[in-house]
Design an enzyme around this catalytic site. Structure first.
Site, PDB file in Angstrom:
ATOM      1  N   LYS A  48      38.340  67.154  67.280  1.00 29.51           N
ATOM      2  CA  LYS A  48      39.235  66.198  67.949  1.00 29.51           C
ATOM      3  C   LYS A  48      40.709  66.529  67.754  1.00 29.51           C
ATOM      4  O   LYS A  48      41.551  66.049  68.501  1.00 29.51           O
ATOM      5  CB  LYS A  48      38.926  64.771  67.492  1.00 29.51           C
ATOM      6  CG  LYS A  48      37.545  64.297  67.901  1.00 29.51           C
ATOM      7  CD  LYS A  48      37.383  64.205  69.413  1.00 29.51           C
ATOM      8  CE  LYS A  48      35.989  63.763  69.799  1.00 29.51           C
ATOM      9  NZ  LYS A  48      35.801  63.645  71.245  1.00 29.51           N
TER      10      LYS A  48
HETATM   11  N1  PMP Z   1      30.419  64.854  67.218  1.00 35.90           N
HETATM   12  C1  PMP Z   1      31.284  63.971  66.699  1.00 35.90           C
HETATM   13  C2  PMP Z   1      31.244  63.689  65.237  1.00 35.90           C
HETATM   14  C3  PMP Z   1      32.208  63.310  67.514  1.00 35.90           C
HETATM   15  O1  PMP Z   1      33.076  62.423  66.990  1.00 35.90           O
HETATM   16  C4  PMP Z   1      32.189  63.580  68.908  1.00 35.90           C
HETATM   17  C5  PMP Z   1      33.150  62.860  69.798  1.00 35.90           C
HETATM   18  N2  PMP Z   1      32.774  61.587  70.228  1.00 35.90           N
HETATM   19  C6  PMP Z   1      31.259  64.507  69.413  1.00 35.90           C
HETATM   20  C7  PMP Z   1      30.404  65.123  68.535  1.00 35.90           C
HETATM   21  C8  PMP Z   1      31.139  64.813  70.876  1.00 35.90           C
HETATM   22  O2  PMP Z   1      32.250  65.478  71.392  1.00 35.90           O
HETATM   23  P1  PMP Z   1      32.782  65.112  72.839  1.00 35.90           P
HETATM   24  O3  PMP Z   1      33.367  63.735  72.741  1.00 35.90           O
HETATM   25  O4  PMP Z   1      33.805  66.140  73.151  1.00 35.90           O
HETATM   26  O5  PMP Z   1      31.642  65.132  73.767  1.00 35.90           O
END
Ligand code: PMP
Length: 344
Positions: A48
């Site tokens: 993130k």
């Molecule tokens: N794993 C974790 C721990 C996350 O916080 C997120 C984000 N919500 C994701 C995977 C998935 O990533 P994305 O939001 O880019 O699909």
């Protein structure tokens, strides 16, 4: 092997360029070579950091942010931590509206990084003025010059991975990647990487990982929103009860669903066998690889990249607590941690 010893101006220069690490034990006996893109090597310990930095710097480029302005988001998770960290370095205020379901540890972590946290009741509808969505929207309207990150509905989320994670993986695999396996939450990670990889080689197969209790897989197959798919589950950050516009479903070849229980055990296994202390969704992505292997998805010579989105330290009171595992009915003597301790 010589590692570069560099000096950096600030922590933000360390965002991205995460390592690709070969998996040796978890995939023993599987056809193909498996590599993990370990996003915990970002300074905020998750993928993130990339989207928070990209979205904030785009706002700066458009002249929407100046020193002392406020950045707002609805998250208690990784995105919140990344925004808080970036705000410290760049001199912005950071407001995070979180659900009262969020663990006190997470809220304390955000406060430690200088964020102003609004804790909103979890048991109200999304359109209730007290919900974290509505509180964030209200604050955004009230605070002049504030920027709302809105990661589920922001194309810049996908764009961040198109410009960074995608090219990194292509370069690190010298263009040899055959499969990408990644969890989908906002869908920014999988869609952004996929867009870049498929532009280089349309044959690269992109497989999304979804949770039981989430609508994403069904929506991908039918393009219909089926409320019946929705029920509570435990993995945080994976799957969703709405359709995020940050996901480009056309760029995903198929979805695999994984259970809370198997994903939790698999996360523990990764730590113990590969020495990579990873979060719950890394366990989910690896669990999907186990299932795909059983289905004969991979063959000799394939190069499979799996995304490990964050660090295990965020899950000490969950996946890495035997008590929590037992409380969920996930007891398995093979992955117990507590018996490793001896008191003298
Ligand atoms: N794993 C974790 C721990 C996350 O916080 C997120 C984000 N919500 C994701 C995977 C998935 O990533 P994305 O939001 O880019 O699909």
């Amino acid at each position: 092997m010589k590692k570069d010893i560099q000096v950096f101006d600030n922590v933000l220069q360390l965002i991205g360029k995460t390592p690709l690490i070969k998996l040796n034990k978890m995939t023993k006996g599987f056809e193909g070579d498996f590599f993990a893109k370990v996003e915990a090597f970002n300074p905020g310990h998750s993928s993130k950091d990339r989207i928070a930095l990209h979205i904030i710097e785009e706002a700066e480029r458009k002249g929407l942010l100046s020193l002392g302005d406020t950045i707002i988001e609805t998250t208690s998770g990784n995105t919140g931590f990344s925004i808080a960290m970036i705000s410290i370095i760049k001199g912005y205020e950071c407001i995070l509206a979180v659900s009262s379901k969020s663990s006190p540890d997470k809220i304390d972590m955000l406060k430690s990084m200088g964020a102003q946290v609004y804790v909103c009741p979890a048991n109200v509808k999304a359109d209730d003025p007290r919900s974290y969505y509505e509180v964030a929207k209200r604050l955004h309207n009230e605070i002049k010059g504030s920027v709302y990150i809105n990661q589920y509905f922001n194309q810049l989320n996908l764009d961040a991975h198109y410009h960074s994670t995608g090219p990194e993986i292509w370069e690190q695999t010298e263009g040899q990647i055959t499969h990408l396996v990644a969890c989908s939450g906002t869908g920014g990670t999988i869609s952004g990487i996929s867009k870049y990889l498929k532009e280089q080689n349309p044959e690269v197969k992109v497989i999304g990982v979804d949770a039981y209790g989430s609508v994403l897989k069904k929506y991908h197959e039918t393009r219909e929103f089926d409320e019946k798919e929705i029920y509570p589950y435990r993995i945080e950050g994976l799957g969703k009860n709405l359709i995020p516009t940050a996901t480009d479903f056309d760029l995903i070849d198929k979805f695999v669903k994984v259970t809370d229980e198997e994903s939790a055990h698999t996360a523990r296994e990764i730590s113990k066998t590969e020495g990579l202390f990873v979060g719950y969704t890394s366990g989910a992505a690896m669990q999907a690889i186990k299932q795909l292997n059983e289905e004969g998805e991979f063959k000799k010579g394939d190069k499979i990249v799996v995304i490990f989105p964050d660090h295990g330290s965020r899950y000490m009171s969950k996946v890495y607590s035997d008590k929590w595992m037992e409380d969920q009915g996930f007891f398995d003597s093979k992955t117990l941690i507590s018996e490793k301790i001896q008191y003298i």
